[in-house]
Design an enzyme around this catalytic site. Structure first.
Site, PDB file in Angstrom:
ATOM      1  N   TRP A  40       0.857  -0.920   0.011  1.00  0.00           N
ATOM      2  CA  TRP A  40      -0.471  -0.110   0.209  1.00  0.00           C
ATOM      3  C   TRP A  40       1.016   1.722  -0.234  1.00  0.00           C
ATOM      4  CZ3 TRP A  40      -4.481  -0.836  -1.989  1.00  0.00           C
ATOM      5  CH2 TRP A  40      -4.818  -1.335  -1.912  1.00  0.00           C
TER       6      TRP A  40
ATOM      7  N   ASP B 128      -1.446   7.064   6.488  1.00  0.00           N
ATOM      8  CA  ASP B 128      -2.476   5.907   6.015  1.00  0.00           C
ATOM      9  C   ASP B 128      -3.167   5.111   6.887  1.00  0.00           C
ATOM     10  OD1 ASP B 128      -4.192   4.395   4.475  1.00  0.00           O
ATOM     11  OD2 ASP B 128      -2.988   4.088   2.793  1.00  0.00           O
TER      12      ASP B 128
ATOM     13  N   LYS C 134     -12.761  -0.793   7.329  1.00  0.00           N
ATOM     14  CA  LYS C 134     -12.135  -2.295   7.976  1.00  0.00           C
ATOM     15  C   LYS C 134     -12.908  -2.127   9.708  1.00  0.00           C
ATOM     16  CE  LYS C 134      -8.239  -1.593   4.467  1.00  0.00           C
ATOM     17  NZ  LYS C 134      -8.868  -3.292   4.057  1.00  0.00           N
TER      18      LYS C 134
HETATM   19  N1  PMP Z   1      -4.409   1.313   2.060  1.00  0.00           N
HETATM   20  C1  PMP Z   1      -4.494   0.459   3.044  1.00  0.00           C
HETATM   21  C2  PMP Z   1      -3.281   0.753   4.032  1.00  0.00           C
HETATM   22  C3  PMP Z   1      -4.981  -0.925   2.655  1.00  0.00           C
HETATM   23  O1  PMP Z   1      -6.040  -1.686   3.491  1.00  0.00           O
HETATM   24  C4  PMP Z   1      -6.369  -0.441   1.631  1.00  0.00           C
HETATM   25  C5  PMP Z   1      -7.442  -1.212   1.453  1.00  0.00           C
HETATM   26  N2  PMP Z   1      -7.370  -2.434   1.774  1.00  0.00           N
HETATM   27  C6  PMP Z   1      -5.570   0.938   0.429  1.00  0.00           C
HETATM   28  C7  PMP Z   1      -4.704   1.045   0.975  1.00  0.00           C
HETATM   29  C8  PMP Z   1      -6.899   1.138  -0.351  1.00  0.00           C
HETATM   30  O2  PMP Z   1      -8.090   1.202  -0.035  1.00  0.00           O
HETATM   31  P1  PMP Z   1      -9.377   2.053  -1.316  1.00  0.00           P
HETATM   32  O3  PMP Z   1     -10.218   0.714  -1.104  1.00  0.00           O
HETATM   33  O4  PMP Z   1      -9.885   2.412   0.372  1.00  0.00           O
HETATM   34  O5  PMP Z   1      -9.372   3.005  -1.713  1.00  0.00           O
END
Ligand code: PMP
Length: 362
Positions: A102, A174, A198
């Site tokens: 991520w 994040d 989450k």
């Molecule tokens: N950052 C993290 C740490 C994530 O776990 C996720 C999704 N699993 C995201 C970003 C992306 O999130 P989204 O699908 O809400 O764009």
């Protein structure tokens, strides 16, 4: 009706009490004769829902007054772009700590808009599973516009064990998969963002917590709805917000308060994760590669001694009501996501099942 223990990484399990309450209020919210889904976002009733959610979130996280809380759309991924568009110019330099998939994605997106430096790149270092090196060993830029890191890498299960020390450089984090798992010193951050699906509520809502002095810096070409100042000034209602997801997040915040707040969550989460890691570490059959200093409380990946048994493990688990344990497609194996809404009984049932499966197949 039978509810399962849902170990999904997100969208993830919600507290049963929240779902029951939403069901009870579905057709007639507070005597209004309609569902929250059917209300104007400008109505008195919805404004009350929205304000209560913000007040409760502020209370839970003890968010200082000089921070704005935004209720946005587009997921955490859209924030990968918005952060750079709001906080960096085309000729700025920004720093990213890469600890997994991520944060790497966040870095790649930022590079579309500005010069983004990988000040730390753990996946490409000799120790991709940690420990996370001290900030003194990172390749930080001079005069970075911000320093970005991912507090919890949802896929690999790597959780930052500290908040990086960055002097005057604003820290952007994040926190999609860890926000609300424990108390947090918001004042250490320039900005925090998280997709809701989450630990917060349903998908479709993204929370941004941003220090006020960082507003009003978006570059001129920033799409209006990605401009934090525009959204802050309009109370996140520059256009129609994700009203139902906002309401559901509010119910989750109330549930957290009713259950003792984030100190209690922290204790519970630490206990749950501790039990699961202990079961993995004490077995010759299961393994988790993450250094103990940076193991996630929220996402616990593990492998079986023989991956030919993966399918049998998943089927047998599902038969026991232990669902969504398949690891992320990029890493394989298993992953148990154990956010706030996963009761201790769910983790205990998983640990018991794992021991039985090992006895049969180990
Ligand atoms: N950052 C993290 C740490 C994530 O776990 C996720 C999704 N699993 C995201 C970003 C992306 O999130 P989204 O699908 O809400 O764009």
């Amino acid at each position: 009706m039978s509810r399962v223990f849902n170990f999904s990484a997100g969208p993830a399990a919600l507290p049963e009490a929240v779902l029951t309450r939403a069901r009870d209020e579905m057709l007639d919210w507070g005597g209004s004769g309609m569902s929250v889904m059917e209300m104007s976002h400008r109505s008195k009733a919805f404004i009350a829902v929205a304000e209560k959610a913000e007040t409760d979130l502020r209370e839970l996280l003890r968010i200082p007054d000089h921070y704005k809380v935004l209720f946005l759309q587009g997921g955490a991924t859209l924030q990968f772009s918005a952060v750079a568009l709001n906080l960096a110019d085309p000729d700025s330099v920004v720093d990213y700590a890469v600890t997994g998939s991520w944060s790497k994605k966040a870095l790649t997106e930022a590079r579309r808009f500005t010069a983004a430096n990988a000040a730390l790149n753990m996946p490409e270092s000799g120790s991709p599973w940690g420990p996370v090196p001290a900030v003194d060993d990172w390749a930080l830029s001079d005069n970075a516009a911000y320093l970005h890191y991912c507090a919890n890498e949802t896929i690999a299960g790597i959780e930052f064990p500290f908040v990086p020390e960055s002097g005057d450089v604003p820290i952007v984090s994040d926190m999609s998969s860890t926000l609300l798992s424990r108390p947090l010193d918001v004042a250490r951050f320039g900005m925090i963002y998280a997709g809701a699906q989450k630990n917060i509520g349903p998908a479709g809502l993204t929370i941004v917590i941003i220090r006020e002095d960082l507003l009003g810096r978006a570059r001129a070409t920033t799409p209006t709805l990605l401009d934090y100042e525009v959204m802050a000034k309009s109370g996140s209602m520059s256009n129609t917000p994700p009203t139902f997801a906002w309401y559901m997040a509010g119910l989750v915040f109330e549930w957290l308060k009713d259950n003792g707040g984030l100190e209690v969550m922290a204790r519970r989460n630490s206990d749950k994760a501790g039990k699961l890691y202990a079961a993995i570490d004490s077995s010759q059959f299961y393994a988790n590669p993450v250094h103990p200093d940076c193991r996630s409380w929220m996402n616990v990946p593990f492998t079986l001694a023989d991956n030919a048994l993966d399918a049998a493990f998943l089927t047998a688990a599902e038969d026991r009501g232990l669902c969504n344990l398949k690891g992320h497609r990029s890493v394989g194996g298993m992953r148990a996501s154990i956010y706030n809404a996963m009761p201790e009984a769910g983790v205990e049932a998983l640990v018991e099942f794992m021991a039985e499966f090992e006895k049969r197949h180990g």
